[in-house]
Design an enzyme around this catalytic site. Structure first.
Site, PDB file in Angstrom:
ATOM      1  N   CYS A  73       0.840  -1.208   0.000  1.00  0.00           N
ATOM      2  CA  CYS A  73       0.000   0.000   0.000  1.00  0.00           C
ATOM      3  C   CYS A  73       0.871   1.252   0.000  1.00  0.00           C
ATOM      4  CB  CYS A  73      -0.916  -0.025   1.220  1.00  0.00           C
ATOM      5  SG  CYS A  73      -1.834   1.499   1.491  1.00  0.00           S
ATOM      6  N   CYS A  76       0.393   3.445   3.052  1.00  0.00           N
ATOM      7  CA  CYS A  76       1.034   2.853   4.234  1.00  0.00           C
ATOM      8  C   CYS A  76       2.525   3.162   4.240  1.00  0.00           C
ATOM      9  CB  CYS A  76       0.814   1.343   4.256  1.00  0.00           C
ATOM     10  SG  CYS A  76      -0.909   0.835   4.356  1.00  0.00           S
TER      11      CYS A  76
END
Length: 822
Positions: A73, A76
């Protein structure tokens, strides 16, 4: 949809990371899967997986802040630096709060995130209060900004009973203050006066959670009784309440959380939990192996830098017997940086430059540490070149022998090198940092420390783009390490790990942001580093005098030479002893000639008579055949051959004597005469004939004696007349043009002759008839084989002549006579 798109990428990455870890370590630990994600153990984040997630979150005495993320991600990845910073920021809040993370992209963790904790997007931050139940899915934070304050709100929302690991966060009342010291065993009570919406008091309370002898409480601005009693006019502000009822204001540069926490942690008697109060008198007398050296904490000492050099080059590098490939490259870079930027004394700089030059001149792919150490110890005795041996810590000394010292010296050394590289205008801004990275990776003894440093370097070392940014990068990473190991067993109670430089050392380096958060002034920090680690600011106190160092080096070198000479002497003696057991060396022609010059025929004769008198009886008994067994002919030939190999070479014109092992001089000759060796290159026919017949006489005497031994029986043969040998030698000498020496060869029927063939004695007993004497005279100088060959050749020649005579005779008879007419 996101999971489906990312699943193939995840599986490939997971298999790759697993194979790498398995091939390198062959071990599987609980956090191995998380190590492949965005965080590592050095980030002070608890790494969760399907194996340990429930045990960490269910019924825990500490509250848990957990990030559910996916390594693929992008959001993230962008959020991970902020989460790492949060973990470092609230590190002191343990054990009330722990920070954790779990990678939901891992195949085994995916189900845990999706089904057990109902995570639908990444990243998701959830708070799990202390003593959470098994079915709890946590409280999600919708707003990820200012998570520290959100965590405090969650802690305060905890219902009864209050977790014992969490300190009280509510404001203190007048009634509680009156009896505080009666119910709490502390030396200091810090009261932080603040607004109702301020978090400073609660943050400082949690910051001091791991320290004893101090307690922190907040007082609201609305508490008019306490505010009026102390006359508080500024909010926030901090006051110290003593057991006697006295109140004193805590003076700090900025009324902010970081400054309060730092000042309170350094109050007298305040120590980290588990560490006893430090008494300086004990440090000075009992705690260290060396005497305590008073020093200025705000200065760098050359003694620490030289001690770090000694330990790194003579101890840590010495762990490798052979330096090759990556270790050799790392050593080359390390020594090269030292030679260029180390601000040492002239003798130390001479040593580093010679060491660097030696390494650059090595053409092999590997070197031995012993060869490296020879240059390091200056065994060549280059003038005014030395690196002091041993350590002498001053600014890096610790309260105990296992505190600080070398790790402190390494950090100080590389800080100095980065500053010197900037001062001298180095061309490569990563030169010093790469040298430090490679040195720590390959040589630094603390392998966990090396791994943590490698993680930091891998993270953002490439972002360094100038010499000044190299200085600040190392400073910032040093503070990260201090934050990580603060409170560990390796922390010295007298020198706690702080964010450096402290407000006392550099007040201008610190400031606060608009939100009241601590903030570094990078320009002021850079100026401080340039001044603090400058070569002109380094103190030379406690250094050993250069003359003494050089003298010690000479003495050490002399002792090493003496030891080497003694070792070689012992080895030579051992070889000589071994050779004496096997075969003694043959003397050289020069030694043989010198021995012959020193010994005259008269001396040899005297020595012969002395030896004959001492050993005559023993030789007589041996020659008379008192032995119960006969002597084998084969054994006799083997002994004779061996003795000839051991004997020195004969000089054909030097007496024709048999050799004897070294140390036995004055041997008797067969004939009793010696001659100088002929040195002319021109061959004299007469001399050659004399030499030939002389050798033949010697061989005859030896062969006849050996033959006599081989025919010996158990019963000693009857003695024969001794005049046969005399006539034989006289005839031989007459043929050689020599005069015989008067040697008494006749006795009472037996006469022993001592021969120098390997130190053995032979008995000459000859009985010849009149015919035998004439044969001996005719065949003097010839062996039986020679005579036989001559007879055979003469016979063949005669037969050939007879055959040729008859052949030509018959041929002439058969040829018709032709008459030629005129």
């Amino acid at each position: 949809m996101a999971r489906l798109c990312a699943s193939p990428r995840f599986v490939s990455r997971w298999r790759t990371d697993r194979s790498v870890l398995f091939s390198c370590l062959c071990l599987i630990v609980l956090a191995s899967a998380a190590e492949a994600g965005l965080y590592t153990a050095s980030d002070q984040i608890v790494l969760l997986s399907q194996r340990n997630v429930r045990s960490a979150l269910v019924n825990s005495s500490a509250a848990m802040v957990v990030e559910f993320y996916a390594s693929w991600c992008g959001h993230c990845v962008a959020f991970s630096p902020y989460y790492k910073k949060l973990a470092r920021d609230i590190k002191e809040w343990k054990p009330a709060v722990n920070v954790a993370a779990i990678d939901c992209a891992e195949e085994g963790n995916n189900k845990v995130c999706s089904y057990d904790y109902e995570v639908r997007g990444y990243p998701t931050i959830k708070f799990f209060p202390a003593y959470s139940e098994a079915d709890s899915t946590g409280r999600p934070y919708r707003d990820l900004r200012n998570l520290r304050h959100r965590i405090i709100d969650s802690l305060e929302a905890h219902k009864e009973p209050w977790p014992p690991a969490c300190p009280p966060l509510e404001p203190i009342s007048q009634a509680e203050l009156d009896v505080f010291f009666e119910t709490n065993n502390v030396q200091h009570l810090a009261l932080i006066f603040e607004d109702v919406n301020s978090y400073v008091g609660r943050e400082v309370t949690l910051d001091l959670l791991q320290f004893d002898n101090i307690a922190v409480r907040r007082v609201l601005k609305s508490d008019h009784s306490l505010v009026t009693k102390l006359g508080v006019t500024e909010f926030p502000s901090c006051y110290l309440h003593q057991p006697g009822g006295n109140f004193t204001r805590l003076r700090v540069n900025f009324e902010a959380r970081a400054f309060y926490s730092y000042a309170l942690q350094r109050l007298p008697g305040v120590v980290r939990s588990g560490n006893p109060p430090m008494v300086l008198t004990q440090i000075h007398t009992n705690s260290t192996e060396e005497p305590w050296r008073p020093f200025n904490r705000s200065r760098v000492y050359m003694a620490d830098l030289e001690s770090a050099l000694h330990y790194s080059l003579r101890v840590e590098v010495a762990a490798f017997d052979v330096l090759e490939k990556d270790t050799l490259k790392a050593l080359n870079k390390y020594v090269s940086v030292l030679a260029k930027y180390f601000p040492g004394r002239p003798m130390v700089m001479n040593l580093l430059k010679s060491l660097n030059s030696w390494l650059k001149n090595q053409t092999d792919n590997q070197i031995s540490y012993e060869a490296f150490k020879q240059v390091l110890d200056n065994t060549a005795q280059v003038p005014h070149t030395a690196l002091p041996e041993g350590v002498r810590w001053v600014g890096c000394q610790g309260s105990q022998p296992h505190f600080r010292r070398y790790p402190c010296g390494v950090w100080t050394l590389f800080h100095v090198l980065t500053v010197q590289a900037n001062a001298t205008g180095g061309s490569d801004h990563l030169e010093v940092l790469n040298a430090m990275r490679n040195y720590i990776r390959h040589f630094f003894g603390c392998r966990d420390c090396a791994e943590h440093f490698e993680n930091m370097a891998r993270e953002d070392l490439a972002s360094v783009d100038s010499l000044q940014s190299a200085m600040t990068w190392l400073w910032f990473r040093h503070n990260r390490v201090n934050n990580r190991i603060a409170g560990a067993l390796s922390e010295d109670p007298l020198f706690p790990k702080i964010q450096w430089p402290s407000p006392e050392m550099c007040p201008s380096c610190h400031t606060v942001s608009e939100s009241g958060e601590h903030k570094w002034k990078k320009e002021q920090v850079l100026s401080f580093l340039l001044s603090y680690f400058s070569s002109s600011s380094i103190l030379t106190d406690y250094l050993e005098d250069e003359t003494q160092i050089l003298e010690k080096q000479k003495e050490k070198h002399a002792r090493q030479q003496e030891a080497a000479a003694a070792r070689k002497h012992r080895e030579r003696k051992a070889r000589e002893a071994l050779n004496s057991v096997t075969l003694p060396p043959s003397p050289s022609p020069a030694e043989e000639e010198e021995e012959e010059e020193e010994e005259s025929p008269q001396d040899e004769a005297v020595a012969y008579e002395e030896e004959e008198g001492e050993e005559g009886a023993q030789a007589a008994s041996e020659m008379e055949g008192k032995s119960s067994e006969p002597t084998s002919w084969v054994q006799t030939e083997m002994d004779l051959s061996r003795d000839r190999r051991q004997a020195p070479r004969f000089s054909r014109f030097a007496g024709m004597r048999f050799g004897k092992p070294e140390g036995n001089r004055g041997l008797p000759s067969i004939i009793g005469m010696r001659f100088r060796e002929k040195r002319d290159d021109i061959v004299d026919l007469d001399s050659f004939v004399n030499q030939h017949f002389k050798d033949k006489a010697l061989q005859l005497a030896a062969s006849s004696r050996v033959k006599q031994r081989t025919l010996q029986t158990k019963v000693e043969q009857e003695p024969r007349p001794g005049f046969g040998l005399s006539m034989e030698l006289d005839t031989a000498l007459g043929m050689m043009g020599l005069q015989p020496v008067d040697v008494d060869l006749e006795g009472k029927g037996k006469r022993r002759q001592k021969r120098g063939l390997a130190g053995q004695y032979f008995r000459r007993e000859t009985e010849m008839t009149h015919k035998g004497r004439w044969m001996s005279a005719l065949s003097i100088g010839f062996s039986n084989l020679d005579i036989s060959l001559c007879v055979v050749l003469y016979s063949l020649s005669a037969i050939c002549l007879v055959l040729m005579y008859h052949f030509f005779k018959n041929r002439l008879k058969r040829r018709p006579v032709k008459i030629a007419l005129a």
